[in-house]
Design a protein around this motif. Structure first.
Motif, short mmCIF file in Angstrom:
data_model
loop_
_atom_site.label_atom_id
_atom_site.label_comp_id
_atom_site.label_asym_id
_atom_site.label_seq_id
_atom_site.Cartn_x
_atom_site.Cartn_y
_atom_site.Cartn_z
N TYR A 99 5.43 -21.71 -20.96
CA TYR A 99 4.21 -20.97 -21.33
C TYR A 99 3.65 -20.20 -20.14
CZ TYR A 99 4.51 -24.36 -25.11
OH TYR A 99 4.96 -25.12 -26.16
N ARG A 100 3.29 -18.96 -20.37
CA ARG A 100 2.64 -18.18 -19.32
C ARG A 100 1.55 -17.32 -19.91
NH1 ARG A 100 7.87 -16.38 -15.67
NH2 ARG A 100 8.66 -18.51 -15.51
N ARG A 101 0.53 -17.07 -19.09
CA ARG A 101 -0.57 -16.24 -19.60
C ARG A 101 -0.22 -14.78 -19.50
NH1 ARG A 101 -6.30 -18.99 -18.38
NH2 ARG A 101 -6.92 -16.81 -18.46
N ASP A 102 0.66 -14.37 -20.41
CA ASP A 102 1.09 -12.97 -20.48
C ASP A 102 0.52 -12.36 -21.76
OD1 ASP A 102 2.61 -11.96 -18.42
OD2 ASP A 102 4.43 -13.01 -19.05
N ASP A 103 0.31 -11.06 -21.76
CA ASP A 103 -0.04 -10.39 -23.02
C ASP A 103 1.25 -10.14 -23.79
OD1 ASP A 103 -2.77 -10.30 -22.66
OD2 ASP A 103 -2.65 -8.51 -21.40
N ASP A 104 1.25 -10.49 -25.07
CA ASP A 104 2.48 -10.33 -25.86
C ASP A 104 2.79 -8.86 -26.10
OD1 ASP A 104 2.28 -13.03 -25.91
OD2 ASP A 104 2.12 -13.25 -28.08
N HIS A 152 3.76 -15.17 -24.61
CA HIS A 152 3.08 -16.23 -23.84
C HIS A 152 3.80 -17.56 -23.98
CE1 HIS A 152 1.61 -16.57 -27.92
NE2 HIS A 152 1.37 -17.83 -27.64
#
Ligand code: PHE
Length: 337
Positions: free
Chosen positions: A190-195, A201
């Motif tokens: 899990y990463r705090r990325d914008d999809d 994410h």
């Protein structure tokens, strides 16, 4: 009395009703039992007559009850058979069959290939401690990769793992300084990325770790090359580019040759002939030490591949979000995969 009973038996149209009649006339509190019980009060002359009569009546009722029971049971059976008859000429209902999710299929295929290369499959927790996700992998507390911006923290020292690499640390710890360790570990990260089309994410990685005496960079290259040829096809090859990861030294980024354009360049490989597929390197001596292995005696390699990337390249999928939006039209295409 006998007539009355016989009439009621005739009227009874269910086994239950019939049972009620039985209890009423032949039960412990019924009239016949009463008569038989009262025999003591009769004279010696009357006794045999009354007894005989009572027994006759009882037998008659009993016989009728049995006969009627049989009749009713027969009717009930026939009704049941009627109800349950099946018209075999009617068209059947379609049974909808599911399929393995493409990511499951790809992970299983990857596992099979690595098992063939002598690796075993292991797993680790998705909610991970800061220690295993970072510290045991040579990422000190002030390392930028630990930034709250990039990670989903659950508590100050627990987070959703950002990579499958913590399983390296967990596995080495379990082996207590004794090699060989040879594992792959698939799982969600899990990463705090914008999809968007290429970011999610939540995605999947497959981690690999091989620690033993005399493990060299050429072993890493050979292993990955064998894997890529098995997974994509024998005409594919890999190249290594220098890179950096805190837990490997030296570190490389690995590209696979573009199978679409044959190496001349196309949109898929951004006209370079190569597609980046994974990060890898030789396990950093600090990581070996942290996790109980003597870096003087042991060396190792590790790699981490993006499972979606491998699936997208193999099946020509252009948007990572397809894996997670459960559109049945997308999933149905993988029924035979
Ligand atoms: N964990 C790294 C990542 O998520 C990949 C990696 C794994 C690199 C193992 C080197 C060794 O980017």
């Amino acid at each position: 009395l006998g007539k009355e009973a016989l009439e009621e038996i005739k009227q009874a149209d269910t086994v239950k009703a019939l049972d009620a009649v039985r209890v009423k006339y032949l039960g412990k509190k019924g009239p016949i039992t009463e008569v038989l019980r009262g025999m003591g009060k009769l004279s010696a002359e009357e006794r045999p007559k009354v007894g005989q009569k009572a027994n006759e009546v009882r037998e008659e009722i009993q016989q009728q009850l049995e006969q009627k029971t049989e009749e009713l049971e027969k009717i009930a059976l026939e009704e049941k058979l009627q109800e349950e008859s099946i018209d075999v000429t009617l068209p059947g209902k379609e049974v909808k069959r599911g399929a393995r999710h493409p990511l499951t299929a790809v992970v299983e295929e990857m596992e099979d290939i690595f098992i063939g290369l002598g690796f075993s499959v292991t797993e680790g927790p998705e909610v991970e401690t800061d220690y295993y996700n970072f510290e045991a992998l040579n990422l000190p507390p002030d390392h930028p990769a630990r930034d709250m911006q990039d990670s989903f923290y659950v508590t100050p020292d627990m987070l959703l793992r950002t990579q499958t690499s913590p399983v390296q640390a967990r596995t080495m710890e379990k082996f207590k300084g004794k090699g060989p360790v040879k594992i792959v570990c698939p799982g969600k990260v899990y990463r705090r990325d914008d999809d968007d089309a290429t970011h999610s994410h939540q995605f999947m990685q497959m981690e690999g770790l091989y620690v033993d005496e005399n493990v060299r960079m050429s072993d890493l290259k050979g292993t990955l090359e064998a894997f890529v040829k098995e997974y994509f096809g024998p005409d594919r090859t890999i190249r290594l580019r220098p890179s950096f990861f805190p837990f490997t030294e030296p570190s490389v980024e690995v590209d696979v040759s573009c199978g679409i354009c044959g190496g001349d360049g196309c949109r898929i490989c951004k006209h370079s002939g190569w597609i980046e597929v994974l990060g890898a390197g030789m396990v950093h001596p600090n990581v070996l030490t942290y996790n109980g292995f003597d870096p003087e005696k042991y060396s190792g390699f590790a790699f981490g591949m993006g499972v979606e990337r491998f699936a997208m390249l193999k099946y020509g999928i252009d948007d990572i979000r397809h894996f997670y939006t459960n559109d049945i039209r997308f999933l149905e295409q993988f029924k035979r995969v």
